[in-house]
Design an enzyme around this catalytic site. Sequence first.
Site, PDB file in Angstrom:
ATOM      1  N   HIS A   1       0.831  -1.220   0.000  1.00  0.00           N
ATOM      2  CA  HIS A   1       0.000   0.000   0.000  1.00  0.00           C
ATOM      3  C   HIS A   1       0.859   1.260   0.000  1.00  0.00           C
ATOM      4  CE1 HIS A   1      -3.246  -2.770   1.255  1.00  0.00           C
ATOM      5  NE2 HIS A   1      -2.304  -3.284   2.035  1.00  0.00           N
TER       6      HIS A   1
ATOM      7  N   SER B   1      15.317  21.363 -16.524  1.00  0.00           N
ATOM      8  CA  SER B   1      14.110  22.151 -16.759  1.00  0.00           C
ATOM      9  C   SER B   1      14.520  23.474 -17.379  1.00  0.00           C
ATOM     10  CB  SER B   1      13.403  22.386 -15.429  1.00  0.00           C
ATOM     11  OG  SER B   1      12.614  23.553 -15.495  1.00  0.00           O
TER      12      SER B   1
ATOM     13  N   LYS C   1      16.447  21.371 -11.264  1.00  0.00           N
ATOM     14  CA  LYS C   1      15.770  20.124 -11.600  1.00  0.00           C
ATOM     15  C   LYS C   1      16.598  19.127 -12.392  1.00  0.00           C
ATOM     16  CE  LYS C   1      11.541  19.745 -11.807  1.00  0.00           C
ATOM     17  NZ  LYS C   1      10.467  19.096 -11.087  1.00  0.00           N
TER      18      LYS C   1
ATOM     19  N   GLU D   1       9.727   8.103 -17.330  1.00  0.00           N
ATOM     20  CA  GLU D   1       8.395   8.697 -17.528  1.00  0.00           C
ATOM     21  C   GLU D   1       7.872   8.401 -18.936  1.00  0.00           C
ATOM     22  OE1 GLU D   1       7.837  12.804 -15.523  1.00  0.00           O
ATOM     23  OE2 GLU D   1       9.972  12.555 -15.819  1.00  0.00           O
TER      24      GLU D   1
END
Length: 465
Positions: free
Chosen positions: A164, A285, A291, A298
Amino acid sequence: MTQNQLDKKSEAWSALFSEPMSDLVKRYTSSVSFDQRLWQADIEGSLAHAGMLAAQKIISTQDHAAIEGGMKQIRDEIESGAFEWKLDLEDVHLNIEARLTQLVGDAGKRLHTGRSRNDQVATDVRLWLRSEIDLIDGLLASLQKALVDIAEQNVEVILPGFTHLQVAQPVSFGHHMLAYVEMFARDAERMADVRKRVNRLPLGAAALAGTSYPLDREMVAKTLSMDGVCQNSLDAVSDRDFAIEFTAAASLAMIHISRFSEELILWMSQNFGFIQIADRFTTGSSIMPQKKNPDVPELARGKTGRVVGHLMGLLTLMKGQPLAYNKDNQEDKEPLFDTVDTLKDTLRIFAEMVGGITVRPEAMEKAALRGYATATDLADYMVKKGLPFRDAHEAVAHAVKAAIAHQVDLSELPLKVLQEFNPKIEKDVYEVLSLRGSLNARNILGGTAPAQVRAQIARHRARLG
Ligand code: ARG
């Protein structure tokens, strides 16, 4: 007939047609822009067919030799980029056959004896897919090896195992990596199984009913290293199960990649900080200078949707088709090609990326300590001292409550405090409460104890060679 009339006629299918196709329809029905990638399979299939036609004395040995010579030249032309692909000639099959006839005359026109594009295209796609499956098999093996390598380097590294997405029990990071090895091993098994049904020969089914020429289908199958011939001509030309099965297997492989991606993305986020991915697999970024984004995982997660979509597309393509061949089947190619391209690129890049992962054992261990990951071990300890498991479970819940109140780990509670929950607890409990003690205790086949993980690594190494 004037030359002009002849030219016009040559654009129509046959004498039966009074006008050529409209340009729009030509573009709509043509597949050569994408099916030209089948050219090698098309030539291979044609050469096997021609060899058999000659052996059966359906064409002369001279015609056979002319076809072989012509195909050799066509191969050179395609490889060098000199071959002129014509939209007018609809698909890869007609393009190659037309060029052959241009080069060798009547012998070229005899190649199509006892054959139809219906059994030809089914053969080509199978031959092409077979070689792609073999490449994919190699890529799946490389990815598994990369995962076994990182597992071996991190057998003793402790990761909080989640259920979980809540800290559950400590696991070896190596054990976690080997979970993915199991998945990709199953993918390889599935591909090998699909390959068996891909590797059967439709040629000889002709348009749909078989042919009146005395073809030797077994001979063609043998020449093409196929495992056998399709036994029903109607099924042979219309079956695309093999493409669907392949895309289903590919979808599952992508889903494994996607699950792995999700973990890599989480682990890379500052809130976890468990791993770093080598810079060459990340991007910055344009606005936030701090970043480093995990674009590769992804994108892989995103591309999984695309492959699963192709599976849905192929299933839907087939659902309403009556026997036998229908032009709908031309629509099998783009989803199949894109599935192969996407899967191959993704597997290749992941095998490399796994090799570039830096593990942060301190961050993982800290996270494991924060979540009372050894609570089950404390319960098991009490059970070994004679308490029924359900009572032990309850006693540990109280101990965890106390630890939370004091903002310490279970292993940091003094013995006196622990004994309030169960008087049988002794000093040896601290061994059990350590992350490492918990890990070592799970020394069962398939468990996370380092000894078990090492045994699995040895098994995988022997299997993968
Ligand atoms: N380009 C076609 C395909 O991909 C080849 C078969 C065409 N057959 C036909 N009867 N029109 O399916």
